[in-house]
Every structure is written in C-alpha cells, then in structure tokens.
Design a protein around this motif. Structure first.
Motif, short mmCIF file in Angstrom:
data_model
loop_
_atom_site.label_atom_id
_atom_site.label_comp_id
_atom_site.label_asym_id
_atom_site.label_seq_id
_atom_site.Cartn_x
_atom_site.Cartn_y
_atom_site.Cartn_z
N ALA A 82 50.56 -10.68 15.74
CA ALA A 82 49.11 -10.50 15.77
C ALA A 82 48.52 -11.13 17.03
N THR A 106 48.98 -8.91 20.02
CA THR A 106 48.01 -7.80 20.00
C THR A 106 46.64 -8.27 20.48
N VAL A 107 46.24 -9.44 20.00
CA VAL A 107 44.94 -9.99 20.39
C VAL A 107 44.91 -10.29 21.88
N GLN A 127 39.59 -9.56 13.39
CA GLN A 127 40.24 -9.70 12.09
C GLN A 127 41.60 -9.02 12.16
N MET A 128 42.65 -9.79 11.93
CA MET A 128 44.01 -9.24 11.94
C MET A 128 44.69 -9.70 10.66
N TYR A 162 40.99 -14.15 14.34
CA TYR A 162 41.42 -14.69 15.62
C TYR A 162 40.22 -14.84 16.56
#
Length: 204
Positions: free
Chosen positions: A28, A31-32, A47-48, A53
């Motif tokens: 995650a 990805t962020v 939101q993950m 995050y």
C-alpha cells in the motif's frame, strides 16, 4: 487514533520505515508513494484498505504515515511535520548521503519510533482527558436534572397545598351559600305570609 506505520522515501525508494503492528504496509505504501510522485502535491490523504495514509512531500522526499482512523487529520500532519523537521536538520540525512544501505537509516528508524510512540501517547492522554471531561459533563447534567426534579417536586407540593386550601375554601364557600340560601328562603316565605295576611285583612 493510532499511527501504526511510518516511512521516509526518496522518490519510490524507502529510506527508513517502521511498523508498530504486524500488518503489511509495504504494498500500500508503494502505491501511495507512486501517486504522490505523480501528483506532486505537498499533502495527500488516501484510504487504502483499513488504513488511512497521510503524506508530506518536500523537495522530492516523502514523509508518510498510516493511521487507523480517518477522522483525525491534525495529529498525522503534526507528526509528519515533526519528522521532516528532524530529518532536514541533520546534514547526514540529506539526499546525497542518505540511502537504504546507510547505517543512518537504522538510526532514523529509532527516531520514527520515538515520534510514533510520542504522538500515540498524546492521543491516549487526550482520549482519557476527553473521557473524563465527558464523565464530568454527564455528572453535571445529572446533578442539574436532580436539582430540577427536586425543585419541581417542591413546587408541586406548594401547588398541592394551595389546591387543598382552595378546595377547602370552596367547600366552606359552598356551605356558606347553602346557609344563605336557606336564610333567604326563610325570609322570603315570611314576606309571602305577611303579604298574604295583609291582603286578607284589606279584603275583609
């Protein structure tokens, strides 16, 4: 709210990271970090999965943390600002010298841990303080309600006493009216009798 994960990244390369729980944050976080580089915005919130995050992007360095509550955005923001200030104050942690293989990464992992524990503790103290405040508020409301109930009961007793007095007065007044009515009929009958007698005498 609890800060469960934090990291510092140069681009997509994570320089230092720390997780306080057994969750898997790397996928995650990657990805962020990619989205942060694409947007190039100073601050983002994403939101993950079950975590939120928060990121702070300064001069190509991304400061990231994950929390378990989306409502509080002030605490994560303050945490990231504190981490970034500490990072930028140390010349050994500049982009030229700081890398995943550098021993400083392990040292800064301790810095992340210290700030995470500090902000999480502050949140715990704040929650306890909020709970105490709520208990005190409820106690005050209950005391106020009890005072109002006692006051209303006292007013009701006074009203009841007055009502009893009025009922007593009404009964006495009713008795008086009956007596006066009897006296009036008695005198009225006497007047009729006298009037009849006078008429008879006149006729005779």
């Amino acid at each position: 709210m609890t800060i469960t994960y934090s990291c510092i990244a140069n681009g997509r390369a994570v320089l230092a990271e720390l997780s306080l729980t057994g969750g898997s944050y790397q996928e995650a976080a990657a990805t962020v970090l990619r989205l942060v580089l694409l947007r190039a915005e100073p601050k983002t919130i994403m939101q993950m999965g079950s975590f939120v995050y928060h990121t702070l992007f300064i001069d190509g360095i991304t400061y990231l943390c994950a929390t378990d509550n989306a409502l509080d955005t002030i605490t994560p923001s303050a945490f990231l600002k504190n981490v970034s200030d500490t990072f930028l104050r140390n010349p050994l942690m500049s982009q030229e010298h700081f890398s995943p293989s550098n021993a400083v990464a392990a040292d800064f992992q301790q810095v992340l841990g210290k700030y995470m524990m500090q902000y999480n503790k502050n949140q715990g103290d704040s929650s306890i303080s909020t709970l105490r405040s709520q208990v005190t508020e409820v106690k005050n409301i209950m005391s106020k309600n009890i005072d109002e109930i006692l006051e209303n009961e006292e007013r009701l007793n006074i009203f009841t006493d007055k009502t009893d007095d009025l009922q007593t007065t009404a009964k006495e007044s009713q008795k008086t009216r009956k007596i006066l009515r009897r006296i009036w009929w008695k005198h009225f009958r006497k007047i009729i009798i006298i009037t009849v007698q006078l008429l008879i005498n006149c006729c005779v």
